[in-house]
Scaffold this active site. Structure first.
Site, PDB file in Angstrom:
ATOM      1  N   ALA A 232       0.802  -1.230   0.000  1.00 23.29           N
ATOM      2  CA  ALA A 232       0.000   0.000   0.000  1.00 23.29           C
ATOM      3  C   ALA A 232       0.835   1.280   0.000  1.00 23.29           C
ATOM      4  CB  ALA A 232      -0.934   0.008   1.203  1.00 23.29           C
TER       5      ALA A 232
ATOM      6  N   PHE B  37      -7.628   3.532   2.119  1.00 21.53           N
ATOM      7  CA  PHE B  37      -8.970   3.516   2.706  1.00 21.53           C
ATOM      8  C   PHE B  37      -9.042   2.868   4.068  1.00 21.53           C
ATOM      9  CE2 PHE B  37      -9.474  -0.290   0.074  1.00 21.53           C
ATOM     10  CZ  PHE B  37      -9.224   0.102  -1.226  1.00 21.53           C
TER      11      PHE B  37
ATOM     12  N   GLN C 247       0.272  -6.308  -3.849  1.00 23.42           N
ATOM     13  CA  GLN C 247      -1.008  -6.399  -3.135  1.00 23.42           C
ATOM     14  C   GLN C 247      -1.949  -5.302  -3.613  1.00 23.42           C
ATOM     15  OE1 GLN C 247       0.760  -6.151   0.989  1.00 23.42           O
ATOM     16  NE2 GLN C 247      -0.700  -7.818   1.218  1.00 23.42           N
TER      17      GLN C 247
ATOM     18  N   ILE D 164      -4.299  -2.874  -6.027  1.00 22.71           N
ATOM     19  CA  ILE D 164      -5.328  -3.206  -7.030  1.00 22.71           C
ATOM     20  C   ILE D 164      -5.447  -2.103  -8.088  1.00 22.71           C
ATOM     21  CG2 ILE D 164      -6.648  -4.678  -5.454  1.00 22.71           C
ATOM     22  CD1 ILE D 164      -8.535  -2.334  -4.944  1.00 22.71           C
TER      23      ILE D 164
ATOM     24  N   HIS E  54      -4.273  -9.400  -5.139  1.00 25.97           N
ATOM     25  CA  HIS E  54      -5.631  -8.985  -4.805  1.00 25.97           C
ATOM     26  C   HIS E  54      -6.418  -8.542  -6.040  1.00 25.97           C
ATOM     27  CE1 HIS E  54      -4.213  -8.139  -0.406  1.00 25.97           C
ATOM     28  NE2 HIS E  54      -4.320  -9.423  -0.678  1.00 25.97           N
TER      29      HIS E  54
ATOM     30  N   CYS F 262     -22.438 -14.482 -17.071  1.00 27.88           N
ATOM     31  CA  CYS F 262     -21.885 -15.196 -18.227  1.00 27.88           C
ATOM     32  C   CYS F 262     -20.367 -15.335 -18.136  1.00 27.88           C
ATOM     33  CB  CYS F 262     -22.324 -14.565 -19.539  1.00 27.88           C
ATOM     34  SG  CYS F 262     -21.612 -12.953 -19.888  1.00 27.88           S
TER      35      CYS F 262
ATOM     36  N   CYS G  90     -25.289  -9.874 -21.422  1.00 29.54           N
ATOM     37  CA  CYS G  90     -26.450 -10.521 -20.798  1.00 29.54           C
ATOM     38  C   CYS G  90     -27.197  -9.622 -19.807  1.00 29.54           C
ATOM     39  CB  CYS G  90     -26.026 -11.823 -20.115  1.00 29.54           C
ATOM     40  SG  CYS G  90     -25.175 -11.573 -18.546  1.00 29.54           S
TER      41      CYS G  90
ATOM     42  N   SER H  64       4.023  -2.997   5.253  1.00 32.78           N
ATOM     43  CA  SER H  64       4.355  -3.240   6.662  1.00 32.78           C
ATOM     44  C   SER H  64       4.329  -4.737   6.962  1.00 32.78           C
ATOM     45  CB  SER H  64       3.366  -2.495   7.573  1.00 32.78           C
ATOM     46  OG  SER H  64       2.055  -2.943   7.295  1.00 32.78           O
TER      47      SER H  64
ATOM     48  N   ASN I  44      10.328   0.648   3.852  1.00 32.01           N
ATOM     49  CA  ASN I  44       8.982   1.041   4.286  1.00 32.01           C
ATOM     50  C   ASN I  44       9.084   2.068   5.401  1.00 32.01           C
ATOM     51  OD1 ASN I  44       6.013   0.538   4.217  1.00 32.01           O
ATOM     52  ND2 ASN I  44       6.370   0.004   6.361  1.00 32.01           N
TER      53      ASN I  44
HETATM   54 ZN   LIG Z   1     -22.878 -11.274 -18.946  1.00 33.16          ZN
END
Ligand SMILES: [Zn+2]
Length: 261
Positions: A29, A40, A108, A110, A126, A137, A168, A205, A226
C-alpha cells in the site's frame, strides 16, 4: 543469531541488485499512497470519513445480494483517485525489468499502476480494478482491453451506477479479490519468492496475509523499504530501510546508472 536491525545505503542496495542472480519485488500500500491513492484503511481513509463499512463493501456475499454499496464506494474512490499516476518507484521498477535486473513483481495493490508504468511480469495477488467480469456469463474483461468503458461508467454518472454486462445484462464485478474470495496466483508468487536470491519489499508493513508470509519463504537476502513499523523479525540477510520510498529508490537508480523516464 544476529538480531540487530540492519539498514542498507543506496549504494550497497545497488550492489546487491547488480550482483544477484534473481531479484523479485513485493509491493504494498505504501507505493499506492505515494501515488496519491487514498489509503482507505488509514485514520483519514474513506472507510472512516464516509462511514463505509469495509467488511460489507468488499464482502462477496453482500455484493451478490446488493452490489449498490460497492458501486457507491467505488464511485467515491475513483473520484478521489482519477489523477493518479505511477510514482518514480513504479517507473524505476519497469526500467529495471527492461534492463534484465528483475524477474518479476508481486503486488497487493489493485490499482494496476505497475502495468501503467510498463512492467510486464506482475502478479496481482488482490486482483485489479481495471479489468472486470460478468457475474453471470463470466465473460472476461467485458469492458475492453483498457477498461475505458468501466472507467467512464464509474466516473461520469452523477448517481452511483451498477455497471451491467453489455452481453447478458447482469451485474459486472471488477476483478478485485473480495473478502471471502481466494487471493490470485499465490502459488506462483510463493514459487517466485522461494527461487529468488534477493527479495525487495517496497511499501509494505507485512501486516496482512499473504504479504506477511512471502518474505519468510525467501531463502536469500530480503530488503524492506517502508516508512514505519514492519512485521518481520530481524535476522541474517534481512535489511530494513525506514525512509521515503521514492527518495531511496531515486538514489538506488542513480547508483545503478539506470535511466528512469
Ligand atoms: Zn454477462
Amino acid at each position: 543469531m544476529n538480531r540487530t536491525v540492519r539498514s542498507l545505503g543506496p549504494g550497497e542496495c545497488a550492489d546487491l541488485i547488480r550482483s544477484t542472480g534473481s531479484l523479485v519485488v513485493l509491493t504494498g500500500a505504501g507505493l499506492s499512497t505515494a501515488a496519491g491513492i487514498p489509503d482507505f484503511r488509514g485514520p483519514k481513509g474513506l472507510y472512516v470519513t464516509r462511514k463505509y463499512n469495509p467488511d460489507l463493501v468488499f464482502s462477496i456475499d453482500h455484493f451478490r445480494r446488493d452490489p449498490l454499496l460497492f458501486y457507491q464506494f467505488t464511485q467515491d474512490f475513483m473520484g478521489l483517485s482519477k489523477d493518479i499516476r505511477p510514482t518514480f518507484t513504479h517507473r524505476a521498477l519497469s526500467s529495471f525489468e527492461e534492463c534484465g535486473l528483475i524477474d518479476g513483481i508481486i503486488t497487493q495493490n489493485i490499482d494496476a499502476l505497475h502495468h501503467q508504468a510498463g512492467s510486464r511480469r506482475v502478479i496481482e495477488l488482490h486482483g485489479s480494478y481495471w479489468s472486470a467480469t460478468c457475474t453471470r456469463c463470466q465473460k472476461g474483461d467485458v469492458s475492453g482491453a483498457t477498461c475505458a468503458w468501466w472507467d467512464k461508467a464509474i466516473r461520469t454518472s452523477s448517481r452511483a451506477p451498477i455497471v451491467c454486462c453489455p452481453v447478458c445484462g447482469s451485474v459486472i464485478k471488477p476483478d478485485v479479490v473480495f473478502f471471502g474470495e481466494a487471493v490470485k496466483d499465490f502459488e506462483e508468487a510463493a514459487a517466485m519468492v522461494s527461487r529468488c536470491d534477493l527479495l525487495l519489499v517496497l511499501g509494505s508493513s507485512l501486516a496482512v496475509y499473504p504479504a506477511a508470509v512471502l518474505p519468510k519463504m525467501a531463502s536469500g537476502t530480503v530488503i524492506v523499504v517502508n516508512q514505519g513499523e514492519v512485521m518481520l523479525s530481524p535476522g541474517r540477510g534481512r535489511y530494513f530501510i525506514n525512509q521515503d520510498l521514492n527518495d531511496y529508490f531515486q538514489a538506488v537508480a542513480e547508483e545503478l546508472g539506470v535511466d528512469v523516464p
